[in-house]
Motif scaffolding. Structure first.
Motif, PDB file in Angstrom:
ATOM      1  N   GLU A 322       0.849  -1.184   0.000  1.00 42.67           N
ATOM      2  CA  GLU A 322       0.000   0.000   0.000  1.00 42.67           C
ATOM      3  C   GLU A 322       0.884   1.232   0.000  1.00 42.67           C
ATOM      4  OE1 GLU A 322      -2.780  -0.024   3.159  1.00 42.67           O
ATOM      5  OE2 GLU A 322      -3.904  -1.742   2.378  1.00 42.67           O
ATOM      6  N   ARG A 323       0.400   2.303  -0.617  1.00 39.85           N
ATOM      7  CA  ARG A 323       1.176   3.539  -0.645  1.00 39.85           C
ATOM      8  C   ARG A 323       0.252   4.730  -0.430  1.00 39.85           C
ATOM      9  NH1 ARG A 323       2.559   5.775  -6.638  1.00 39.85           N
ATOM     10  NH2 ARG A 323       0.501   5.503  -7.553  1.00 39.85           N
ATOM     11  N   ALA A 324       0.828   5.794   0.067  1.00 39.33           N
ATOM     12  CA  ALA A 324       0.117   7.065   0.235  1.00 39.33           C
ATOM     13  C   ALA A 324       0.784   8.085  -0.674  1.00 39.33           C
ATOM     14  CB  ALA A 324       0.180   7.531   1.687  1.00 39.33           C
ATOM     15  N   THR A 325      -0.014   8.884  -1.373  1.00 40.21           N
ATOM     16  CA  THR A 325       0.527   9.857  -2.314  1.00 40.21           C
ATOM     17  C   THR A 325      -0.091  11.228  -2.087  1.00 40.21           C
ATOM     18  OG1 THR A 325      -1.163   9.304  -3.956  1.00 40.21           O
ATOM     19  CG2 THR A 325       0.911   8.111  -4.088  1.00 40.21           C
ATOM     20  N   LEU A 326       0.653  12.239  -2.463  1.00 40.54           N
ATOM     21  CA  LEU A 326       0.146  13.608  -2.394  1.00 40.54           C
ATOM     22  C   LEU A 326      -0.695  13.910  -3.635  1.00 40.54           C
ATOM     23  CD1 LEU A 326       3.338  15.539  -1.230  1.00 40.54           C
ATOM     24  CD2 LEU A 326       1.287  15.092   0.127  1.00 40.54           C
ATOM     25  N   PRO A 327      -1.725  14.750  -3.505  1.00 38.40           N
ATOM     26  CA  PRO A 327      -2.440  15.217  -4.701  1.00 38.40           C
ATOM     27  C   PRO A 327      -1.458  15.942  -5.621  1.00 38.40           C
ATOM     28  CG  PRO A 327      -3.614  15.820  -2.691  1.00 38.40           C
ATOM     29  CD  PRO A 327      -2.265  15.329  -2.265  1.00 38.40           C
ATOM     30  N   ARG A 328      -1.660  15.795  -6.920  1.00 39.96           N
ATOM     31  CA  ARG A 328      -0.745  16.433  -7.861  1.00 39.96           C
ATOM     32  C   ARG A 328      -1.469  16.833  -9.138  1.00 39.96           C
ATOM     33  NH1 ARG A 328       3.122  11.426  -8.442  1.00 39.96           N
ATOM     34  NH2 ARG A 328       2.435  11.275  -6.292  1.00 39.96           N
ATOM     35  N   HIS A 329      -0.917  17.785  -9.822  1.00 39.01           N
ATOM     36  CA  HIS A 329      -1.389  18.137 -11.152  1.00 39.01           C
ATOM     37  C   HIS A 329      -0.216  18.677 -11.940  1.00 39.01           C
ATOM     38  CE1 HIS A 329      -1.663  22.104  -9.156  1.00 39.01           C
ATOM     39  NE2 HIS A 329      -1.525  22.614 -10.369  1.00 39.01           N
ATOM     40  N   GLN A 330      -0.456  18.994 -13.191  1.00 39.59           N
ATOM     41  CA  GLN A 330       0.622  19.435 -14.059  1.00 39.59           C
ATOM     42  C   GLN A 330       0.276  20.772 -14.685  1.00 39.59           C
ATOM     43  OE1 GLN A 330       2.842  16.725 -16.950  1.00 39.59           O
ATOM     44  NE2 GLN A 330       1.627  17.912 -18.367  1.00 39.59           N
ATOM     45  N   LEU A 331       1.254  21.630 -14.825  1.00 39.19           N
ATOM     46  CA  LEU A 331       1.095  22.854 -15.596  1.00 39.19           C
ATOM     47  C   LEU A 331       2.263  22.952 -16.569  1.00 39.19           C
ATOM     48  CD1 LEU A 331       3.264  25.120 -14.378  1.00 39.19           C
ATOM     49  CD2 LEU A 331       1.580  25.247 -12.547  1.00 39.19           C
ATOM     50  N   THR A 332       2.126  23.823 -17.551  1.00 38.36           N
ATOM     51  CA  THR A 332       3.165  24.011 -18.555  1.00 38.36           C
ATOM     52  C   THR A 332       3.682  25.436 -18.489  1.00 38.36           C
ATOM     53  OG1 THR A 332       2.188  22.355 -20.031  1.00 38.36           O
ATOM     54  CG2 THR A 332       3.714  23.917 -21.014  1.00 38.36           C
ATOM     55  N   VAL A 333       4.999  25.566 -18.404  1.00 39.23           N
ATOM     56  CA  VAL A 333       5.666  26.860 -18.386  1.00 39.23           C
ATOM     57  C   VAL A 333       6.387  27.026 -19.709  1.00 39.23           C
ATOM     58  CG1 VAL A 333       7.555  28.179 -17.343  1.00 39.23           C
ATOM     59  CG2 VAL A 333       5.929  26.957 -15.888  1.00 39.23           C
ATOM     60  N   ARG A 334       6.318  28.232 -20.289  1.00 38.46           N
ATOM     61  CA  ARG A 334       7.052  28.507 -21.522  1.00 38.46           C
ATOM     62  C   ARG A 334       8.241  29.395 -21.188  1.00 38.46           C
ATOM     63  NH1 ARG A 334       5.620  26.722 -26.129  1.00 38.46           N
ATOM     64  NH2 ARG A 334       3.644  25.620 -26.300  1.00 38.46           N
ATOM     65  N   LEU A 335       9.422  28.878 -21.430  1.00 40.26           N
ATOM     66  CA  LEU A 335      10.664  29.600 -21.175  1.00 40.26           C
ATOM     67  C   LEU A 335      11.252  30.009 -22.524  1.00 40.26           C
ATOM     68  CD1 LEU A 335      12.656  30.452 -18.929  1.00 40.26           C
ATOM     69  CD2 LEU A 335      13.887  28.320 -19.361  1.00 40.26           C
TER      70      LEU A 335
END
Length: 390
Positions: A322-335
């Motif tokens: 069993e594992r516990a994970t943090l909520p996550r999401h993704q965004l995109t940065v333009r450099l």
């Protein structure tokens, strides 16, 4: 974690995919600029709203000038190499054209790079494949999945006559992909381009639990009665990370270390959530290494099969954890105009982590050290998060 789910209930093609991405909100200007970024000449792009079985969809059409000759797959690979797209897009587009070349080569008995695509169709394939992959990068999803694909039934007109559906090359490209009932779909539902996109973009069936965020419809050129000839793309968020996972481990001492990275890539492609290796001391004083992979329960068998296929092991240990994970999401940065995906973890305070492969690609494109790119992207991502809270 945000995902895209391809729903090819009426099949899939490159232009349907582009149209569905526009329906999800990608700007028309992005597609209008695509021919210039690919260097394929003066191509006019038309995007309009149409209805398919009562559903409003986007429709994409390319007006491609007359081409004096067709192009070989080898020429298309060179064109993709020169395209103004990210390394992430380029790698998948090259893989898609190699798959098309291998499939057509098997059918016609020629070398993959010598496969000839006729006139306008060659340019159209480049726009469809590179554009669709580039579009998913701009959509900013963490992963792409797909539902069973309809192939249609009946016959399709080809350059050398009529062929049964699915056409021979399409059938080869669909190997390993779950095919669904074609329902009322007559004729060719899934094209070679659409099948190649499934192969290079999709991680397989969607996870068991997800929440709908949005959807877009991309129309096919035909408008039959009785069903919507359109591809639907669903955008969703995972409802919960898998709490139960299967750990797979094996020790090997008769495999060259240079083949560990291809093994890791194969395990990830099969659905492994993480893969680790480290050196171990084995019997009779031999040096070896341990491979340990973590996979969702539903994909444990597939990952195990790849572990046997891509390594020299004769046995794999498995146990459930069993594992516990943090909520996550993704965004995109333009450099400086180059897209870099960033993972955002919410552990009370937001933590950002640029995607390593994107950082390397951006560093190469911008001529900057990867560590400088990573720091700049982290700074910009943190600024975006702070601005979103205002």
């Amino acid at each position: 974690m945000r995902i895209a789910i391809l729903d090819p209930a009426a099949g899939i093609s490159g232009d349907m995919t582009l149209a569905a991405l526009l329906s999800l909100g990608l700007p028309v200007e992005w597609l209008e600029e695509l021919p210039g970024r690919l260097g394929v000449g003066d191509v006019r792009v038309t995007v309009r709203d149409v209805r398919r079985a009562g559903i409003t969809c986007k429709l994409v059409e390319f007006a491609i000038p007359s081409q004096p000759h067709g192009r070989h797959v080898g020429e298309l690979l060179q064109l993709v190499e020169r395209a103004q797209v990210s390394d992430w897009v380029k790698e998948r587009a090259l893989r898609a054209f190699r798959l098309v070349g291998e499939a057509e080569g098997r059918v016609h008995g020629v070398a993959p790079e010598q496969v000839h695509l006729h006139e306008v169709g060659a340019v159209d394939a480049v726009l469809d494949i590179v554009g669709a992959i580039d579009g998913f990068e701009r959509l900013g999803v963490d992963a792409v999945h797909h539902l069973p694909v309809a192939i249609g039934r009946g016959w399709v007109e080809a350059a050398h006559g009529r062929l049964p559906v699915p056409a021979p090359a399409t059938a080869i490209l669909l190997e390993g992909i779950e095919v669904g009932a074609s329902g009322p779909v007559e004729g060719e539902a899934t094209t070679p381009t659409g099948a190649a996109l499934l192969r290079v973009l999709s991680a397989g069936p969607p996870p068991e639990r997800w929440r709908m965020v949005g959807s877009g419809w991309g129309a096919g050129q035909r408008d039959p009665k009785g069903y919507p000839n359109a591809l639907r793309i669903l955008v969703a968020e995972l409802a919960a990370e898998a709490a139960r996972v299967v750990l797979l481990a094996t020790d090997v001492d008769d495999m060259s270390p240079e083949y560990v990275e291809p093994l890791r890539q194969a395990l990830i492609a099969a659905g492994a959530l993480d893969v680790q290796t480290w050196p171990v001391q084995m019997k009779k004083g031999r040096q070896g290494f341990r491979v340990e992979a973590m996979a969702p329960e539903a994909l444990a068998d597939a990952v195990t099969a790849e572990l046997f296929r891509h390594s020299t092991t004769a046995g794999v240990r498995r146990w459930v954890a069993e594992r516990a994970t943090l909520p996550r999401h993704q965004l995109t940065v333009r450099l400086e105009g180059v897209a870099v995906r960033v993972k955002v973890l919410d552990g009370g305070s937001k933590r950002v982590k640029p995607e390593y492969d994107d950082v390397l690609a951006a560093a190469k494109a911008l001529g900057r050290p990867p560590i400088d790119v990573a720091r700049a992207v982290e700074r910009d991502a943190e600024a975006l998060i702070a601005k979103s809270k205002e």
